[in-house]
Design a protein around this motif. Structure first.
Motif, PDB file in Angstrom:
ATOM      1  N   PHE A 121    -114.221 -19.033 -20.388  1.00 32.54           N
ATOM      2  CA  PHE A 121    -115.119 -18.998 -19.302  1.00 32.54           C
ATOM      3  C   PHE A 121    -115.345 -19.962 -18.268  1.00 32.54           C
ATOM      4  O   PHE A 121    -114.536 -21.286 -18.432  1.00 32.54           O
ATOM      5  CB  PHE A 121    -116.165 -18.723 -20.090  1.00 32.54           C
ATOM      6  N   ALA A 122    -115.928 -19.728 -17.114  1.00 36.93           N
ATOM      7  CA  ALA A 122    -116.284 -20.898 -16.159  1.00 36.93           C
ATOM      8  C   ALA A 122    -117.798 -20.949 -16.376  1.00 36.93           C
ATOM      9  O   ALA A 122    -118.496 -20.035 -16.377  1.00 36.93           O
ATOM     10  CB  ALA A 122    -115.679 -20.503 -14.940  1.00 36.93           C
ATOM     11  N   GLN A 123    -118.000 -22.316 -16.147  1.00 36.50           N
ATOM     12  CA  GLN A 123    -119.467 -22.464 -15.745  1.00 36.50           C
ATOM     13  C   GLN A 123    -119.429 -22.804 -14.344  1.00 36.50           C
ATOM     14  O   GLN A 123    -119.284 -24.208 -14.181  1.00 36.50           O
ATOM     15  CB  GLN A 123    -120.118 -23.400 -16.592  1.00 36.50           C
ATOM     16  N   PRO A 124    -119.976 -22.214 -13.356  1.00 36.12           N
ATOM     17  CA  PRO A 124    -119.705 -22.561 -12.039  1.00 36.12           C
ATOM     18  C   PRO A 124    -120.652 -23.785 -11.411  1.00 36.12           C
ATOM     19  O   PRO A 124    -121.614 -23.957 -11.936  1.00 36.12           O
ATOM     20  CB  PRO A 124    -120.257 -21.229 -11.203  1.00 36.12           C
ATOM     21  N   ALA A 125    -120.093 -24.429 -10.429  1.00 37.58           N
ATOM     22  CA  ALA A 125    -120.649 -25.319  -9.658  1.00 37.58           C
ATOM     23  C   ALA A 125    -121.691 -24.577  -8.682  1.00 37.58           C
ATOM     24  O   ALA A 125    -121.232 -23.586  -8.194  1.00 37.58           O
ATOM     25  CB  ALA A 125    -119.907 -26.485  -9.121  1.00 37.58           C
ATOM     26  N   ALA A 126    -122.636 -25.457  -8.282  1.00 38.88           N
ATOM     27  CA  ALA A 126    -123.455 -24.901  -7.159  1.00 38.88           C
ATOM     28  C   ALA A 126    -123.592 -26.010  -6.095  1.00 38.88           C
ATOM     29  O   ALA A 126    -123.848 -27.170  -6.425  1.00 38.88           O
ATOM     30  CB  ALA A 126    -124.678 -24.305  -7.664  1.00 38.88           C
ATOM     31  N   HIS A 127    -123.613 -25.648  -4.928  1.00 40.29           N
ATOM     32  CA  HIS A 127    -123.805 -26.630  -3.786  1.00 40.29           C
ATOM     33  C   HIS A 127    -124.459 -25.950  -2.658  1.00 40.29           C
ATOM     34  O   HIS A 127    -124.425 -24.678  -2.481  1.00 40.29           O
ATOM     35  CB  HIS A 127    -122.599 -27.242  -3.183  1.00 40.29           C
ATOM     36  N   ARG A 128    -125.369 -26.832  -1.795  1.00 38.42           N
ATOM     37  CA  ARG A 128    -125.812 -26.232  -0.641  1.00 38.42           C
ATOM     38  C   ARG A 128    -124.734 -25.690   0.277  1.00 38.42           C
ATOM     39  O   ARG A 128    -123.856 -26.112   0.307  1.00 38.42           O
ATOM     40  CB  ARG A 128    -126.596 -27.407  -0.017  1.00 38.42           C
ATOM     41  N   ALA A 129    -125.145 -24.823   0.957  1.00 35.43           N
ATOM     42  CA  ALA A 129    -124.175 -23.922   2.043  1.00 35.43           C
ATOM     43  C   ALA A 129    -123.529 -24.693   3.059  1.00 35.43           C
ATOM     44  O   ALA A 129    -122.509 -24.692   3.470  1.00 35.43           O
ATOM     45  CB  ALA A 129    -124.896 -22.825   2.722  1.00 35.43           C
ATOM     46  N   GLN A 130    -124.259 -25.916   3.437  1.00 32.13           N
ATOM     47  CA  GLN A 130    -123.864 -26.787   4.450  1.00 32.13           C
ATOM     48  C   GLN A 130    -122.716 -27.518   4.137  1.00 32.13           C
ATOM     49  O   GLN A 130    -122.087 -28.376   5.134  1.00 32.13           O
ATOM     50  CB  GLN A 130    -124.917 -27.691   5.286  1.00 32.13           C
ATOM     51  N   LEU A 131    -122.334 -27.790   2.775  1.00 30.60           N
ATOM     52  CA  LEU A 131    -121.252 -28.424   2.411  1.00 30.60           C
ATOM     53  C   LEU A 131    -119.920 -27.648   2.885  1.00 30.60           C
ATOM     54  O   LEU A 131    -120.102 -26.511   2.654  1.00 30.60           O
ATOM     55  CB  LEU A 131    -121.353 -28.984   0.982  1.00 30.60           C
TER      56      LEU A 131
END
Length: 513
Positions: free
Chosen positions: A487-497
């Motif tokens: 499985f993957a545990q996704p990373a999350a980031h602000r859209a402007q990156l």
């Protein structure tokens, strides 16, 4: 009026720095800074920011030169000559030398199982001049470059000779690397934050970046690593704009984040995914009997575990390959019992063993989501299959301490990254087979020992794949471990990156804000 002007000027001066500082929350606080001393993933992440390696793996899994400019191999495959590229310098301004690299490899070899194998196969390792060193082998060894470019933790990071002379049993007291970011103890507040600044003197390789390889071009001025233990709190901070990046988005908030236009999720596949497995104690209790352990091969339902996480097919899959699906060593050897999991079939198989109702102690970590859910699901299915189950709940640190004992536990769920599990020589489940290490469940399957050696010296990938299949056959026949999903545990980031490298090991060169 003057005070307002001063405040406005301060805000104007601070804005560019804030705009060029990426604020991130990683999986945990970086406690151990010595990149050789600990195999902890968070220490490896720190290592790739501050230190550098001789070789590195690209997005396709190919090992490429990093600090090395060129290398040659003798016709008999015994003598390897490496030349460093120009312009390499430590963060204190001194040049990187071949002697530094020799000392670093020797120290790393005392901490890494893979590095230790290479050192055991080495007749000599010496600096020739300031930029060149030679490695002379006792016999041909097929994994020289794979070892020098491994991502397996602890990874082979280079450090100045004066630090690399520190015994591997002791931590280095000064953090001086040659990587794209610079660490300063003055900008590290334990329990709060760590600020890593762009290394202005770093000279990236000329080719485009690819994974951990190629040109590491840093486009931010600083990386602000915040300590926020609670995933929900970190997620809220990211949604409000206080945080730019979270290494692990909470499973129960993935749906919310998928609908938030201000946020992007980074999914992972193949070697960047986790593989979960059940670690079994072969030293005492019911699971000292391999026939009783084998019952779990028919009992564990990977689909049920993945559903327990609430993960869709986008983030999870079943995988019976011990060396993970998507790796060069994926195979189906020995998987027959795992293909049709059934409580009823496991109950009937258990009746044919010598099991007499002895308690099976299941350790459940209450502060690590994947370990907790996987262990709870196993405990439930074991009860239904006829086992007497004793569930003991504790934090993850206590689980790790308990597993070092030969008694007092039977099984627990754990997971690790594919980059570490994909090779027989770096897979932590079997890496401690027939050793005195206190972390592997105390298994000793003697037929594996010569196969590890044969794998290390095999001259071709095809030969290593054949040996990996033989190893997997034994692992499943003796039920040394039972996989519970990939499985993957996704990373999350602000859209402007922009241009964030999609890697399960967080990498912050190339990214723009």
């Amino acid at each position: 009026m003057l005070a307002r002007l001063v405040l406005l000027l301060a805000l104007l001066l601070a804005t560019p720095l804030r705009a060029q500082t990426l604020t991130a929350v990683l999986e945990a606080e970086i406690v151990t800074l010595d990149p050789h001393f600990s195999p902890a993933y968070i220490t490896r992440t720190f290592g790739y920011m501050v230190f550098d390696t001789l070789f590195a793996m690209d997005r396709e899994g190919q090992v490429k030169p990093q600090m090395v400019e060129r290398w040659t191999t003798s016709e008999d495959g015994l003598t390897w000559r490496f030349t460093l590229r120009d312009g390499l310098a430590w963060h204190d301004g001194t040049p990187v030398t071949a002697a530094d690299c020799v000392a670093s490899l020797r120290r790393w070899g005392t901490r890494s199982a893979l590095g230790g194998r290479l050192m055991a196969a080495t007749a000599s390792l010496d600096a020739v001049d300031a930029k060149t060193f030679t490695l002379v082998l006792k016999a041909p060894y097929g994994l020289v470059l794979d070892t020098l470019g491994t991502t397996s933790s602890p990874s082979p990071f280079m450090m100045p000779e004066r630090l690399a002379r520190t015994p591997g049993t002791e931590r280095i007291t000064e953090i001086v690397g040659s990587g794209p970011f610079v660490y300063s103890r003055a900008e590290h507040r334990t329990g709060d934050r760590m600020l890593l600044r762009k290394n202005a003197a770093y000279r990236p390789r000329p080719e485009p970046g690819s994974g951990l390889a190629g040109g590491k071009v840093v486009k931010i001025e600083a990386l602000d690593l915040r300590v926020v233990p609670d995933g929900a709190t970190a997620t809220a901070a990211m949604q409000s704009g206080e945080i730019d990046y979270i290494q692990y988005a909470p499973f129960d908030l993935l749906g919310v984040l998928e609908r938030d236009r201000r946020v992007r999720l980074v999914n992972f596949t193949g070697l960047d995914q986790f593989t979960g497995h059940y670690r079994l104690n072969a030293a005492s209790g019911p699971f000292a009997d391999a026939e009783i352990r084998r019952v779990l091969l028919q009992l564990v339902d990977q689909g049920e575990v993945m559903a327990g996480f609430g993960l869709s097919d986008r983030y999870a899959r079943t995988c019976l390959a011990f060396f993970i699906c998507g790796s060069p060593y994926e195979n189906e050897a020995g998987t027959a019992l795992l293909r049709s999991p059934s409580v009823d079939a496991a109950r009937e198989a258990l009746k044919k063993t010598r099991y007499a109702g002895e308690p099976v102690v299941v350790l459940v970590a209450n502060d690590l989501e994947a370990a907790k859910v996987s262990s709870e699901i196993l405990a439930d299915r074991m009860r239904r299959a006829g086992f007497t189950v004793d569930v003991q709940v504790m934090d993850w640190a206590s689980v790790l301490a308990r597993r070092t004992r030969r008694e007092g536990w039977s099984v627990f769920g754990v997971h690790a990254l594919g980059v570490d599990l994909q090779s027989p020589l770096t897979n932590s489940v079997i890496g401690f087979n027939c050793t005195e290490a206190l972390t592997g469940g105390f298994h000793c399957e003697r037929p594996l020992v010569p196969l590890f050696d044969a794998f290390a010296t095999a001259p071709t990938l095809a030969e290593r794949q054949r040996i990996a299949a033989q190893i997997q056959e034994i692992v499943y026949d003796r039920a040394m471990s039972v996989p519970w999903g990939q499985f993957a545990q996704p990373a999350a980031h602000r859209a402007q990156l922009r241009n964030l490298i999609p890697s399960a090991i967080p990498l912050f060169w190339s990214v723009e804000k």
